[in-house]
Design a protein around this motif. Structure first.
Motif, PDB file in Angstrom:
ATOM      1  N   ASP A   1       8.113   8.455 -16.051  1.00  0.00           N
ATOM      2  CA  ASP A   1       6.988   7.976 -16.723  1.00  0.00           C
ATOM      3  C   ASP A   1       7.153   6.384 -16.524  1.00  0.00           C
ATOM      4  O   ASP A   1       6.008   5.698 -16.537  1.00  0.00           O
ATOM      5  N   GLY A   2       8.054   5.818 -16.367  1.00  0.00           N
ATOM      6  CA  GLY A   2       8.264   4.321 -16.089  1.00  0.00           C
ATOM      7  C   GLY A   2       7.793   4.048 -14.740  1.00  0.00           C
ATOM      8  O   GLY A   2       7.092   3.049 -14.724  1.00  0.00           O
ATOM      9  N   ALA A   3       7.981   4.941 -13.806  1.00  0.00           N
ATOM     10  CA  ALA A   3       7.487   4.784 -12.322  1.00  0.00           C
ATOM     11  C   ALA A   3       6.085   4.751 -12.457  1.00  0.00           C
ATOM     12  O   ALA A   3       5.463   3.925 -11.778  1.00  0.00           O
ATOM     13  N   GLN A   4       5.325   5.855 -13.139  1.00  0.00           N
ATOM     14  CA  GLN A   4       3.983   5.918 -13.241  1.00  0.00           C
ATOM     15  C   GLN A   4       3.217   4.719 -13.848  1.00  0.00           C
ATOM     16  O   GLN A   4       2.245   4.135 -13.331  1.00  0.00           O
ATOM     17  N   SER A   5       3.866   4.158 -14.859  1.00  0.00           N
ATOM     18  CA  SER A   5       3.542   2.952 -15.594  1.00  0.00           C
ATOM     19  C   SER A   5       3.649   1.852 -14.747  1.00  0.00           C
ATOM     20  O   SER A   5       2.586   1.043 -14.629  1.00  0.00           O
ATOM     21  N   LEU A   6       4.553   1.697 -14.108  1.00  0.00           N
ATOM     22  CA  LEU A   6       4.573   0.684 -12.866  1.00  0.00           C
ATOM     23  C   LEU A   6       3.516   0.608 -11.768  1.00  0.00           C
ATOM     24  O   LEU A   6       3.090  -0.375 -11.457  1.00  0.00           O
ATOM     25  N   HIS A   7       3.503   1.792 -11.348  1.00  0.00           N
ATOM     26  CA  HIS A   7       2.468   2.060 -10.463  1.00  0.00           C
ATOM     27  C   HIS A   7       1.110   1.506 -10.949  1.00  0.00           C
ATOM     28  O   HIS A   7       0.365   0.721 -10.232  1.00  0.00           O
ATOM     29  N   GLN A   8       0.695   1.991 -12.047  1.00  0.00           N
ATOM     30  CA  GLN A   8      -0.584   1.771 -12.712  1.00  0.00           C
ATOM     31  C   GLN A   8      -0.710   0.118 -12.919  1.00  0.00           C
ATOM     32  O   GLN A   8      -1.799  -0.379 -12.634  1.00  0.00           O
ATOM     33  N   ALA A   9       0.288  -0.391 -13.354  1.00  0.00           N
ATOM     34  CA  ALA A   9       0.252  -1.924 -13.488  1.00  0.00           C
ATOM     35  C   ALA A   9       0.009  -2.484 -12.205  1.00  0.00           C
ATOM     36  O   ALA A   9      -0.738  -3.406 -12.037  1.00  0.00           O
TER      37      ALA A   9
ATOM     38  N   ASP B   1      -3.578  -4.297 -12.315  1.00  0.00           N
ATOM     39  CA  ASP B   1      -3.706  -5.340 -13.099  1.00  0.00           C
ATOM     40  C   ASP B   1      -2.786  -6.579 -12.198  1.00  0.00           C
ATOM     41  O   ASP B   1      -2.955  -7.776 -12.496  1.00  0.00           O
ATOM     42  N   HIS B   2      -1.903  -6.093 -11.326  1.00  0.00           N
ATOM     43  CA  HIS B   2      -1.012  -7.131 -10.684  1.00  0.00           C
ATOM     44  C   HIS B   2      -1.059  -7.015  -9.340  1.00  0.00           C
ATOM     45  O   HIS B   2      -0.420  -6.333  -8.517  1.00  0.00           O
ATOM     46  N   ASP B   3      -1.740  -7.739  -8.573  1.00  0.00           N
ATOM     47  CA  ASP B   3      -1.830  -7.619  -6.925  1.00  0.00           C
ATOM     48  C   ASP B   3      -0.934  -8.569  -6.333  1.00  0.00           C
ATOM     49  O   ASP B   3      -0.878  -8.601  -5.051  1.00  0.00           O
ATOM     50  N   GLY B   4      -0.118  -9.318  -7.038  1.00  0.00           N
ATOM     51  CA  GLY B   4       0.967 -10.270  -6.465  1.00  0.00           C
ATOM     52  C   GLY B   4       0.300 -11.519  -5.995  1.00  0.00           C
ATOM     53  O   GLY B   4       1.116 -12.294  -5.546  1.00  0.00           O
ATOM     54  N   SER B   5      -0.834 -11.725  -6.237  1.00  0.00           N
ATOM     55  CA  SER B   5      -1.483 -13.202  -5.977  1.00  0.00           C
ATOM     56  C   SER B   5      -0.755 -14.271  -6.875  1.00  0.00           C
ATOM     57  O   SER B   5      -0.912 -15.459  -6.398  1.00  0.00           O
ATOM     58  N   ILE B   6      -0.214 -13.904  -7.881  1.00  0.00           N
ATOM     59  CA  ILE B   6       0.597 -15.128  -8.574  1.00  0.00           C
ATOM     60  C   ILE B   6       1.488 -15.842  -7.753  1.00  0.00           C
ATOM     61  O   ILE B   6       1.912 -17.014  -7.937  1.00  0.00           O
ATOM     62  N   LEU B   7       2.241 -15.037  -6.855  1.00  0.00           N
ATOM     63  CA  LEU B   7       3.219 -15.613  -5.892  1.00  0.00           C
ATOM     64  C   LEU B   7       2.513 -16.688  -5.038  1.00  0.00           C
ATOM     65  O   LEU B   7       3.108 -17.570  -4.540  1.00  0.00           O
TER      66      LEU B   7
END
Length: 81
Positions: free
Chosen positions: A54-62, A66-72
């Motif tokens: 469940d945690g892996a699936q939630s991380l994958h969905q996020a 929502d999070h493309d890494g562009s914040i870096l």
């Protein structure tokens, strides 16, 4: 410290560290020490969560939604806010 934590610490070194220090009202040495301690703990918690289906699936969905890494690419802009 693992590779991801090292990359994140490099991203917030220099000006980023200075901005964080100013925002929390601490000197840069203490801020750096706190971040160096916290980053591996956060990575460990993330790895623990991702090791469960469940945690892996939630991380994958996020990451996918929502999070493309562009914040870096603009860490100083993020820290200013």
């Amino acid at each position: 410290m693992d590779a991801l934590a090292q990359v994140l610490m490099q991203q917030i070194s220099g000006e980023g560290l200075s901005q964080i220090s100013q925002q929390i009202g601490a000197d840069e040495q203490k801020t750096s020490s706190a971040l160096s301690t916290a980053m591996p703990l956060l990575m460990s918690a993330l790895a623990n969560n991702a090791s469960k289906p469940d945690g892996a699936q939630s991380l994958h969905q996020a990451l996918a939604n929502d999070h493309d890494g562009s914040i870096l690419n603009n860490m100083s802009g993020f820290l200013e806010n």
